[in-house]
Design an enzyme around this catalytic site. Structure first.
Site: not given
Ligand code: AMP
Length: 398
Positions: A7, A93, A182, A243, A385
């Site tokens: 990743n 990823r 996601h 965010r 993940e």
């Protein structure tokens, strides 16, 4: 077979080496990360069952970082492999797969070119993902590579949910639509939830709540994503650490005019200075906010807004799904914060969501936290993940 999961972020490489003897028979044999790539004094961390190791050295780019990772994995003293050729496949990823990829893909030149083309839509994420793919190709030419896309799970969202009410030509010209992110995490927890409930994913309607530094909720009908809160970029939707999530788009025009912000400055405000840190003025980390809230109005306000907006999305997704079997909380906040889970669920009793205060104290492990009277099951499921990437890599290459 041994699968290396990679990743790559802008200055980091996270890695995990798994031994897979079937999709459900797997073991992590080593994992770690390299930080500060391209910045002086990069650091590599490496962990196995029996040891942990950390070293610093200068690392100019992702290829050098991955070479270092392989050096450590095959080190005669601390390594878990004797030779690079023991890595049978590499799973990457990849953040953006655009409209084309609705499943993970074995990487060939055509797939790689599409990932390159999607870099325009994810300028911070896809370029380091591509560097990682190219570096692994050079370092392990024998190992097939698989791309697992954050966007792929959301490929089933219907057109009426992904088209924005903007002039249609911008969708055609620039691909402006909801993509969602996601996805690997939402898919993983939806599959685990089905297993916990003793059903097939296709038999369940779920709302999966990924709440970490980034936050997104997904409405999952019969195992498939039908709507998600992140949109064209990972900025839309719920309140996040830094965010903003949903805002009236006119606010941006107004602020750019009043403050004289450039595009870059406006981007910084929305991505880095908003959300929990923007509201509280103190921290983007909900642990700090929870601690400060009893005596600090803006910290309490941040908590209130997080829960309020989460309820709005749950209500909306309940309406979309019609029937709701379960809600899943995952990622840093979802797995750990009993307070935020309680705040979100409080008041949702009339729609069949009732949590049990004692069960809700659970942290970082799979558990039901609903009361026995709750029509809807409420679950905490740690996301994984890396495992999902390894499973897809195994499925596509073995
Ligand atoms: P992630 O992006 O999934 O690694 O999540 C990181 C975020 O999870 C942190 O920034 C915190 O806001 C939140 N978090 C982690 N542990 C806790 C905790 N014990 N209580 C509340 N929030 C937490």
């Amino acid at each position: 077979m041994n699968i290396l999961v990679v990743n790559c972020g802008s200055s980091t490489v996270k890695y995990e080496l798994l031994r897979m003897d079937g999709e459900t028979d797997n073991k992590v044999i080593a994992k770690g990360l390299v930080e500060r790539i391209g910045i002086s004094g990069a650091r590599l961390e490496y962990k196995t069952d029996s040891q942990s190791y950390a070293r610093e050295r200068d690392v100019s780019d992702h290829r050098v970082a991955l070479k270092w990772v392989i050096e450590v994995l095959t080190d005669p003293e601390i390594g878990v492999l004797t030779h690079t050729s023991e890595i049978d496949a590499v799973g990457h990823r990849v953040v953006h797969g655009g409209e084309r990829f609705t499943d993970s893909m074995v990487i060939n030149e055509d797939v790689l070119n599409t990932i390159r083309a999607c870099a325009e839509l994810a300028p911070l994420n896809n370029p380091p993902n591509i560097l990682g793919i190219e570096a692994c190709q050079a370092l392990m030419p024998q190992a097939p590579e698989v791309a697992v896309f954050d966007t792929a799970f959301h490929g089933t969202i219907p057109e009426y949910a992904y088209i924005y009410a903007l002039p249609y030509e911008y969708y055609e010209k620039y691909g402006i639509r909801r993509y969602g992110f996601h996805g690997t995490s939402h898919r993983y927890v939806a599959e685990r939830a089905a297993r916990m409930m003793g059903k097939k994913p296709s038999e369940l309607n779920l709302i999966t709540c990924h709440m970490g530094g980034g936050v997104s909720f997904t409405a999952v009908r019969n195992g498939k994503s039908v709507d998600t809160s992140m949109g064209f970029t990972p900025l839309e939707g719920l309140v996040m650490g830094t965010r903003c999530g949903d805002v009236d788009p006119y606010i941006l025009l107004y602020l750019m005019d009043k403050e004289g912000f450039s595009l870059k400055e406006m981007d910084q405000v929305l991505q880095k200075k908003s959300g929990v840190i923007g509201i509280s003025g103190m921290s983007s980390d909900t642990r700090d906010i929870e601690e400060a809230a009893p005596t600090n109005h803006r910290a309490q306000l941040a908590l209130d807004i997080i829960a309020y907006r989460a309820k709005k999305y749950i209500g909306a997704y309940y309406a979309i799904l019609g029937e709701l079997d379960g809600i899943v909380f995952t990622a840093g906040i979802g797995e750990n914060s009993s307070l935020i889970r309680r705040n979100i669920c409080q008041g949702l009793e009339p729609i069949g969501i009732i949590i049990d205060p004692e069960r809700n104290t659970v942290r970082r492990k799979e558990a039901f936290i609903n009361s026995d009277h709750s029509k809807v099951k409420v679950m905490v499921i740690p996301t994984n993940e890396e495992l999902m990437i390894a499973i897809d890599t195994y499925r596509l290459t073995h």
